[in-house]
Design an enzyme around this catalytic site. Structure first.
Site, PDB file in Angstrom:
ATOM      1  N   ASP A   2       0.588  -1.622  -0.350  1.00  0.00           N
ATOM      2  CA  ASP A   2      -0.239  -0.160   0.212  1.00  0.00           C
ATOM      3  C   ASP A   2       0.973   1.890  -0.251  1.00  0.00           C
ATOM      4  O   ASP A   2       1.443   1.240   0.735  1.00  0.00           O
ATOM      5  CB  ASP A   2      -0.729  -0.044   1.503  1.00  0.00           C
ATOM      6  CG  ASP A   2      -1.679   1.288   1.627  1.00  0.00           C
ATOM      7  OD1 ASP A   2      -2.533   2.099  -0.254  1.00  0.00           O
ATOM      8  OD2 ASP A   2      -2.333   1.386   2.354  1.00  0.00           O
ATOM      9  N   ASP A  10      -4.720   3.822   2.376  1.00  0.00           N
ATOM     10  CA  ASP A  10      -5.484   3.178   3.120  1.00  0.00           C
ATOM     11  C   ASP A  10      -6.182   1.905   3.214  1.00  0.00           C
ATOM     12  O   ASP A  10      -7.023   1.238   3.117  1.00  0.00           O
ATOM     13  CB  ASP A  10      -6.674   3.433   1.609  1.00  0.00           C
ATOM     14  CG  ASP A  10      -6.109   2.626   0.607  1.00  0.00           C
ATOM     15  OD1 ASP A  10      -5.298   1.974   0.853  1.00  0.00           O
ATOM     16  OD2 ASP A  10      -6.704   2.727  -1.052  1.00  0.00           O
ATOM     17  N   ASP A  40      -1.695  -0.908  -3.602  1.00  0.00           N
ATOM     18  CA  ASP A  40      -2.420  -0.399  -4.930  1.00  0.00           C
ATOM     19  C   ASP A  40      -0.388  -0.264  -6.093  1.00  0.00           C
ATOM     20  O   ASP A  40       0.408  -1.128  -5.441  1.00  0.00           O
ATOM     21  CB  ASP A  40      -2.527   1.121  -5.301  1.00  0.00           C
ATOM     22  CG  ASP A  40      -0.793   1.648  -3.933  1.00  0.00           C
ATOM     23  OD1 ASP A  40       0.137   1.611  -3.448  1.00  0.00           O
ATOM     24  OD2 ASP A  40      -1.188   2.100  -2.682  1.00  0.00           O
ATOM     25  N   ASP A  57      -8.254 -16.413 -16.913  1.00  0.00           N
ATOM     26  CA  ASP A  57      -8.537 -17.443 -15.810  1.00  0.00           C
ATOM     27  C   ASP A  57      -9.652 -18.169 -16.360  1.00  0.00           C
ATOM     28  O   ASP A  57     -10.655 -17.522 -16.883  1.00  0.00           O
ATOM     29  CB  ASP A  57     -10.147 -15.707 -15.185  1.00  0.00           C
ATOM     30  CG  ASP A  57     -10.529 -16.221 -13.745  1.00  0.00           C
ATOM     31  OD1 ASP A  57      -9.929 -16.501 -12.232  1.00  0.00           O
ATOM     32  OD2 ASP A  57     -11.495 -16.689 -13.753  1.00  0.00           O
ATOM     33  N   GLU A  60      -5.486 -20.513 -16.897  1.00  0.00           N
ATOM     34  CA  GLU A  60      -6.098 -21.506 -15.442  1.00  0.00           C
ATOM     35  C   GLU A  60      -6.874 -22.580 -16.187  1.00  0.00           C
ATOM     36  O   GLU A  60      -8.098 -22.473 -16.394  1.00  0.00           O
ATOM     37  CB  GLU A  60      -7.020 -20.545 -14.418  1.00  0.00           C
ATOM     38  CG  GLU A  60      -6.972 -20.893 -13.217  1.00  0.00           C
ATOM     39  CD  GLU A  60      -8.000 -20.725 -12.510  1.00  0.00           C
ATOM     40  OE1 GLU A  60      -7.941 -20.664 -10.643  1.00  0.00           O
ATOM     41  OE2 GLU A  60      -8.829 -19.765 -12.946  1.00  0.00           O
TER      42      GLU A  60
HETATM   43  C1  NOJ Z   1     -10.509 -18.314 -10.710  1.00  0.00           C
HETATM   44  C2  NOJ Z   1      -9.816 -16.860  -9.700  1.00  0.00           C
HETATM   45  O1  NOJ Z   1      -8.344 -17.434  -9.883  1.00  0.00           O
HETATM   46  C3  NOJ Z   1     -10.511 -16.603  -8.496  1.00  0.00           C
HETATM   47  O2  NOJ Z   1      -9.948 -15.712  -7.515  1.00  0.00           O
HETATM   48  C4  NOJ Z   1     -12.138 -16.321  -9.292  1.00  0.00           C
HETATM   49  O3  NOJ Z   1     -12.855 -16.300  -7.552  1.00  0.00           O
HETATM   50  C5  NOJ Z   1     -12.738 -17.878 -10.342  1.00  0.00           C
HETATM   51  N1  NOJ Z   1     -10.924 -17.927 -10.773  1.00  0.00           N
HETATM   52  C6  NOJ Z   1     -13.536 -16.781 -11.094  1.00  0.00           C
HETATM   53  O4  NOJ Z   1     -13.026 -15.604 -11.500  1.00  0.00           O
HETATM   54 CA    CA Z   2      -3.552   2.470  -1.440  1.00  0.00          CA
END
Ligand code: NOJ
Ligand code: CA
Length: 554
Positions: free
Chosen positions: A12, A16, A20, A197, A251
């Site tokens: 950070d 906050d 970031d 993802d 993934e």
């Molecule tokens: C896989 C991601 O790594 C995870 O963090 C997320 O909750 C799900 N996909 C949905 O996007």
């Molecule tokens: Ca921050």
């Protein structure tokens, strides 16, 4: 070696309590010194944070809490200046329900964006809320049905994850073009590729039939293997990825080893590599239940990788990420500070001596551990909160059982702030409140103390990374398990041409006298995880200390 940053928890810069981009920029020298080549940044886009950024509201904007586009550009320039690369998270199986496309889509059945998402009529049932049951029996990964009723148009929309993460309809060519366009936007800016993802889930099963009881045991397998998945990925490759000097890692939830070639084979023109979860998820029994690790199961996974994947099927090696508990707490030994450090080093040794691209998750280079959670209210993760609603409220689990499971295996463990030094909030933030609690063990486990200690987990990781980079045998070499039936010892070789390394790992807190298989002798010790190295060069019997790891050049 690729290092994953979860931006909310890394550094950070403005007090906050939320990490970031300027915070990341201020730590780039740390990453360079560790030996990082590529950074994978978890989502940094505008998001209402129902799932901490994996629910994107605007793909071309930076999340307000993380900074501005100018901050992103500065961070990227800093990464390039240090000759590192950046891949960003592409989350395009779903968007946020606050994305403009979805806001339009839900307005009416004839809205031009209606088909950007997956809307279906329910099954009439006078006793169900609103008079309908969901269109099919798909469960959501985050508990309950994967269908959400929407009053304004009287239909359900599909969300394989949270209600606030509606799935995009990839059958619609306009959706695909939108995605390609946003990918080009970031590639044109200079990012070097994407971690994608849950990417196999984009290819939905035509007609969305109910899952059979057998399929319901592991719906990902069905969802990941829809008939148009490869067509979409090949189109994405043709239209975008092949036009840039980039890499992509999917993934690959639901993809087995035998299907891996279809996505990563060089002749397939889809993605560069995928994450296969067979190793990292060993022992998973559903929910937060896991069997303890049996080393033989782990060996069997890597053996299958060596046998099933072809020469052109690029592999990945990793044990942790932002969705898993801390690897040293899961598979190592945190019972004493000494065993923690040794076992963390041993696990790094394994990850960094296996084939393909190796990944480390932030803090693993320090041996960061799980957090001592005690109350449901301490958990931030939507997965825990939803399980509380669906399982505890429904009497399937007691509150204590859910807390115990989430404390051992929940995702929040990986998301507690990075432990930089011994100052307030572990040096993560000068604020009075951090978005996730700081692990109270930070006075003992933090980067500054470890940088000052030549024998720390940090320095060992740095040396192990350098060793990996010094010889291509670690990345490309053939893998051979020398003694698969040993209960506590994992011993394997990596060979490329004349270069052979032998890795010996004692996965236990016992002292073990171990005799290598016939005709095998230890070569020269390149690296070991004990302060006082015992090299036993040339020996056929090794005296291995608790959690000892050695890498020999043969
Ligand atoms: C896989 C991601 O790594 C995870 O963090 C997320 O909750 C799900 N996909 C949905 O996007
Ligand atoms: Ca921050």
């Amino acid at each position: 070696m690729i290092y994953q940053i979860y931006p909310r928890s890394f550094q950070d810069s403005n007090g906050d309590g939320i990490g970031d981009l300027n915070g990341i920029t201020s730590r780039l020298d740390y990453l360079k010194n560790l030996g990082v080549n590529v950074i994978w940044l978890s989502p940094h886009f505008d998001s209402p944070n129902a799932d901490n950024g994996y629910d994107i509201r605007d793909y071309r904007k930076v999340m307000k809490e993380f900074g501005t586009m100018a901050d992103f550009d500065r961070m990227l320039a800093g990464i390039k200046k240090r000759h590192m690369r950046l891949i960003i998270d592409l989350v395009v199986n779903h968007t946020s329900d606050e994305h403009r496309w979805f806001q339009e889509s839900r307005k009416s059945r004839t809205n031009p964006y209606r088909d950007y998402y997956i809307w279906r009529d329910g099954k009439p049932n006078p006793n169900a809320p609103h008079g309908f049951d969901p269109p099919n029996n798909y469960p959501s990964y985050f508990s309950g049905s994967a269908w959400q009723w929407d009053d304004s148009t009287g239909q359900f929309y599909l969300h394989l994850f949270a209600e606030k993460q509606p799935d995009l309809n990839w059958e619609n060519p306009k959706v695909r073009q939108e995605v390609y366009s946003l990918m080009r936007f970031w590639l044109d800016k200079g990012v070097d590729g994407f971690r994608m993802d849950v990417i196999p889930l984009i290819g939905k099963t035509p007609g969305l039939p109910d899952l059979s009881p057998e399929q319901l045991k592991d719906p990902s397998k069905v969802w990941a293997n829809g008939p148009r998945r490869d067509e979409y990925l090949q189109e994405m490759n043709r239209e975008v990825l092949s036009k840039y000097d980039d890499m992509s890692v999917g993934e690959a939830i639901g993809i087995g080893l035998s299907e891996t070639h279809e996505i990563v084979g060089e002749d397939r023109h889809e993605l560069s590599e995928i994450f296969n979860f067979d190793a990292a998820r060993i022992g998973a029994m559903g929910g937060y239940e896991y069997r303890p690790l049996q080393l033989e199961e782990l060996k069997a996974v890597y053996d299958r990788h060596a046998k099933v994947l072809g020469k052109q099927d690029w592999d990945t090696s990793f044990l942790g990420n932002h969705d898993m508990s801390r690897v040293v707490s899961r598979w190592g030994d945190t019972s004493t500070p000494e065993f923690r450090a040794l076992s963390a080093k041993l696990l790094q040794t394994m990850v960094l001596t296996l084939k393909g691209t190796a990944y480390l998750y932030q803090g693993d280079e320090l041996g960061m551990t799980n957090y001592p959670w005690t109350k449901i209210s301490e958990f931030n993760d939507i997965e825990v909160q939803n399980r509380f609603k669906s399982d505890v409220a429904a009497g399937k689990l007691t509150e204590q059982q859910l807390i115990a499971g989430a404390a051992a295996y929940g995702r929040d463990n990986a998301r507690t702030p990075m432990q930089w030094d011994t100052t307030k909030n572990a040096g993560f933030s000068v604020g009075d409140h951090t978005w996730e609690p700081v692990n109270p063990n930070y006075p003992q486990i933090n980067a500054a103390s470890q940088i000052a200690d030549a024998k720390s987990v940090y320095h060992y990781s740095q040396e192990m990374i350098a060793l990996r980079h010094s010889d291509p045998a670690f990345v490309y070499g053939d893998y051979q398990d020398l003694d698969p039936s040993q209960e506590h010892i994992f011993v394997y070789t990596r060979t490329l041409g004349k270069s052979t390394f032998m890795v010996v790992l004692n996965f236990s807190r016992r002292q073990i006298e171990y005799t290598l298989p016939p005709a095998v002798r230890a070569g020269n010790l390149k690296l070991g995880n004990y302060r006082t190295a015992v090299d036993e060069a040339g020996a056929s019997t090794l005296h291995l200390r608790p959690w000892e790891a050695r890498v020999y050049q043969q």
